[in-house]
Enzyme design. Structure first.
Site, PDB file in Angstrom:
ATOM      1  N   LYS A  26      57.611  46.446  44.902  1.00 56.94           N
ATOM      2  CA  LYS A  26      56.371  46.610  45.642  1.00 56.94           C
ATOM      3  C   LYS A  26      55.477  45.414  45.355  1.00 56.94           C
ATOM      4  O   LYS A  26      55.661  44.707  44.372  1.00 56.94           O
ATOM      5  CB  LYS A  26      55.649  47.901  45.215  1.00 56.94           C
ATOM      6  CG  LYS A  26      56.445  49.174  45.441  1.00 56.94           C
ATOM      7  CD  LYS A  26      55.676  50.377  44.906  1.00 56.94           C
ATOM      8  CE  LYS A  26      56.487  51.663  45.032  1.00 56.94           C
ATOM      9  NZ  LYS A  26      55.754  52.821  44.452  1.00 56.94           N
ATOM     10  N   HIS A  27      54.489  45.210  46.209  1.00 57.96           N
ATOM     11  CA  HIS A  27      53.571  44.103  45.980  1.00 57.96           C
ATOM     12  C   HIS A  27      52.715  44.366  44.745  1.00 57.96           C
ATOM     13  O   HIS A  27      52.315  45.506  44.475  1.00 57.96           O
ATOM     14  CB  HIS A  27      52.675  43.893  47.200  1.00 57.96           C
ATOM     15  CG  HIS A  27      53.406  43.360  48.395  1.00 57.96           C
ATOM     16  ND1 HIS A  27      54.001  42.119  48.399  1.00 57.96           N
ATOM     17  CD2 HIS A  27      53.654  43.906  49.613  1.00 57.96           C
ATOM     18  CE1 HIS A  27      54.576  41.917  49.575  1.00 57.96           C
ATOM     19  NE2 HIS A  27      54.383  42.985  50.334  1.00 57.96           N
ATOM     20  N   GLN A  28      52.445  43.297  44.015  1.00 60.05           N
ATOM     21  CA  GLN A  28      51.603  43.408  42.833  1.00 60.05           C
ATOM     22  C   GLN A  28      50.226  43.928  43.229  1.00 60.05           C
ATOM     23  O   GLN A  28      49.699  43.589  44.279  1.00 60.05           O
ATOM     24  CB  GLN A  28      51.479  42.036  42.175  1.00 60.05           C
ATOM     25  CG  GLN A  28      50.753  42.037  40.839  1.00 60.05           C
ATOM     26  CD  GLN A  28      51.514  42.787  39.765  1.00 60.05           C
ATOM     27  OE1 GLN A  28      51.311  43.986  39.605  1.00 60.05           O
ATOM     28  NE2 GLN A  28      52.377  42.097  39.043  1.00 60.05           N
ATOM     29  N   ASP A  35      56.574  39.847  46.282  1.00 64.88           N
ATOM     30  CA  ASP A  35      55.598  38.787  46.535  1.00 64.88           C
ATOM     31  C   ASP A  35      56.245  37.425  46.763  1.00 64.88           C
ATOM     32  O   ASP A  35      55.552  36.455  47.084  1.00 64.88           O
ATOM     33  CB  ASP A  35      54.622  38.680  45.352  1.00 64.88           C
ATOM     34  CG  ASP A  35      53.822  39.947  45.150  1.00 64.88           C
ATOM     35  OD1 ASP A  35      53.403  40.538  46.146  1.00 64.88           O
ATOM     36  OD2 ASP A  35      53.625  40.352  43.981  1.00 64.88           O
TER      37      ASP A  35
END
Length: 619
Positions: free
Chosen positions: A252-254, A263
């Site tokens: 998942k995105h940070q 990312d």
């Protein structure tokens, strides 16, 4: 083309094997019956707080290690001499503080809970003293190994890759190759292929309008499979993480500063787009195409990309029928459209046909891919100066100048409505709050409530910088054609230079540097870091695919040839079978991972079939 046949013949069987092994072999560790009675979700554990104090009501607070300068959040309150139960985060290590009735801190501990584990926090008086306390965590039920599904999936894909390599080896045996060619009668399709974002081709659509004889005005530039392989690799990872990535946090995105796997891929896609622009424009100019005609094609491509992003691939469809009231204007394709337009026009203004053996007469021949294009560098540096001035000098109401934080409970809750600082403020003023992304990655960990768009206006400036660095990689490939050592050396130098700049900007720290690496803001350190990685990755793929030719680029080469179709298709059909189905256990990494890997593999297979059928969606 070697290695394509075995992939096509074995794809159906391997996809079925993937389903069977993942769902049957890995379901046992995530059996619902083995979980605690409490309704736990993915990345949660059960914590029971035993308050054995006779004179204190307890309140337990928690703070994730990944929440930088955050306020502690209340986890559970427990009256004296009783037990309280609640879920606790298991993604990252957390710090727990136990406070008494008068908010006095009784104890503090640092612990990393395991997923679906059952724990007890024992709080009691020490040596029967009402002034001394002890806090201990006891494991009641061992957690599950949530990384086991990834291990099994890795083994499965190693088997698939081994089969592909074996097939490629067999194709190199003349007797087997001749027999297969007689059976399959394959056709050469490379001459009809052109990447939709500007990869060079021996038969570009623009060329159909050229007068007779112009085609032979210069030698054709051989297509580089490494570029399509690079693009396909970035695209497939992007599809996988967009589908959920098995619900693992690193897919998942940070939340704010820092990097995860998710990312990496979008900037790499932007990077290779810039590389393709350089090669494509040079190729078409060498064939005699006018700059005005190329400008029209650039305008048309940019407009189509933007409209596809706004009208077809729009996350606000989940809110109901699309209307102007809630139409999200920024987006991934919109960002690609604007970036492509700026970089392509910038290159077109100064581009010249690069001859087969390019030896420009300049004071320093070793910099012939840089010095002749100094106006481009001035423009890019001016753009970056605009980003820096707006980011650090723009007056944002209620926020400090130069604020780069997440807002919410970050920065000790001092700026809850300042998420993204100047970047968010510009989007709110120019686009309106309802026309930007409503659920940024910071809203879970940092509990932000302000809309923020990671593909907003200000960040587009740095995506142009990213594509321009990719453009530089394309110039290296042009000016040092067939000089493999020179190409790889320059890729390596650029990687080191970008890495050093990143180290200076971030001070080698995730949160403490002058400009942290941040995907949401597309900070300049994010661009330099990912371009450094991009040069290294392109170097490796170029070496194995185009120099040594020990890898055909499969299977990533195929989606790289149809990138827009795969990206748009995976967004449109995301919630349709066979890309998604109702799971038996929605709180299982195993089922999510199996579903997401199968969906991603299907798009690889679809792109392979389209490649074999010579179907390419070009814009």
């Amino acid at each position: 083309m070697a290695g394509a046949g075995p992939w096509g013949h074995s794809a159906s069987y391997l996809a079925g094997a993937l389903v069977a092994v993942l769902l049957s072999g890995l379901a046992q560790p995530h059996d619902v019956s083995r979980r605690p009675a409490w309704d736990l979700k993915i990345d949660q554990a059960l914590l029971q707080v035993h308050n054995e104090l006779l004179s204190e009501n307890l309140t337990v607070y928690w703070l994730s290690d990944y929440c930088y300068q955050c306020l502690y959040q209340e986890l559970i309150s427990v009256p004296m001499n009783s037990i309280g139960t609640g879920p606790v985060d298991s993604q990252h290590a957390v710090t727990l503080t136990v406070n008494g009735s008068n908010s006095k801190e009784l104890c503090r501990m640092h612990y990393h809970f395991g997923e679906f584990g059952n724990y007890s926090l024992m709080v009691k008086n020490l040596h029967n003293s009402i002034l001394q306390f002890s806090c201990n965590i006891v494991v009641n039920q061992n957690p599950f190994n949530s990384y086991l599904p990834i291990f099994f999936a890795f083994l499965i894909y190693v088997v698939i890759f081994s089969i592909l390599m074996l097939g490629q080896f067999c194709m190199n045996i003349e007797l087997i190759r001749n027999w297969l060619y007689k059976k399959m009668n394959p056709r050469e399709t490379d001459r009809l292929i052109n990447s939709e974002l500007g990869s060079p081709s021996r038969a570009d659509s623009i060329g159909s309008d050229l007068p007779a004889g112009v085609w032979n005005s210069g030698p054709s530039l051989q297509r580089l499979r490494s570029l399509d392989t690079f693009r396909g690799l970035a695209l497939i990872i992007m599809v996988f993480v967009n589908y959920g990535g098995g619900k693992y946090w690193f897919f998942k995105h940070q939340s704010w500063n820092g990097l995860t796997v998710a990312d990496l891929v979008f900037p790499w896609f932007v990077f290779i787009m810039g590389t393709s622009i350089s090669l494509s424009l040079s190729s078409m100019l060498r064939r005699g195409c006018s700059k005005w005609k190329l400008l029209g094609k650039i305008l048309w491509r940019s407009l189509l990309l933007f409209l596809i992003g706004v009208i077809i691939v729009n996350p606000n469809y989940c809110l109901g029928p699309l209307s102007w009231e809630n139409l999200r204007i920024p987006g991934v394709l919109q960002r690609l459209s604007c970036t492509y337009f700026v970089v392509a026009v910038l290159e077109l203004l100064f581009a010249k046909p690069v001859p087969e053996n390019s030896t420009l007469e300049i004071p320093c021949p070793a910099l012939r891919d840089i010095l002749p294009y100094w106006p481009q560098w001035l423009f890019v540096m001016a753009l970056e100066a605009v980003w820096l001035c707006l980011t650090f000098l723009l007056n944002v109401p209620g926020c400090p100048n130069g604020y780069l934080g997440p807002g919410g409970i970050g920065d000790f809750g001092n700026y809850p409505n300042c998420t993204g600082g100047a970047a968010a403020y510009i989007d709110h003023v120019l686009l309106g709050e309802k026309h930007i992304y409503q659920h940024p990655s910071s809203n879970v960990l940092y509990q932000t409530t302000v809309a923020f768009d990671p593909e907003g206006i200000l960040g587009t400036i740095n995506s142009v910088i990213m594509a321009f660095l990719g453009l530089q990689a394309g110039k290296i490939l042009l000016f040092y054609k067939d000089q493999h050592r020179q190409i790889m050396l320059r890729f390596c130098i650029w990687s080191v230079v970008m890495g050093v700049i990143s180290a200076v900007l971030t001070e080698c720290s995730k949160d403490e540097g002058f400009i942290p690496v941040n995907k949401n803001l597309w900070s300049i350190s994010y661009v330099t870091t990912l371009s450094s990685f991009g040069f290294v990755l392109l170097l490796l793929i170029y070496y194995f695919v185009d120099v040594k030719k020990v890898w055909s680029g499969s299977p990533f080469f195929f989606p790289g040839m149809n990138s827009i179709l795969v990206y748009v298709g995976h967004e449109i059909f995301e919630n349709y079978f066979p890309f998604k189905w109702k799971m038996q256990d929605a709180q299982s990494h195993t089922e999510h991972l199996a579903q997401n890997l199968i969906a991603t593999s299907l798009w690889v297979f679809i792109s392979y079939v389209l490649y074999r059928k010579r179907i390419f969606w070009k814009i």
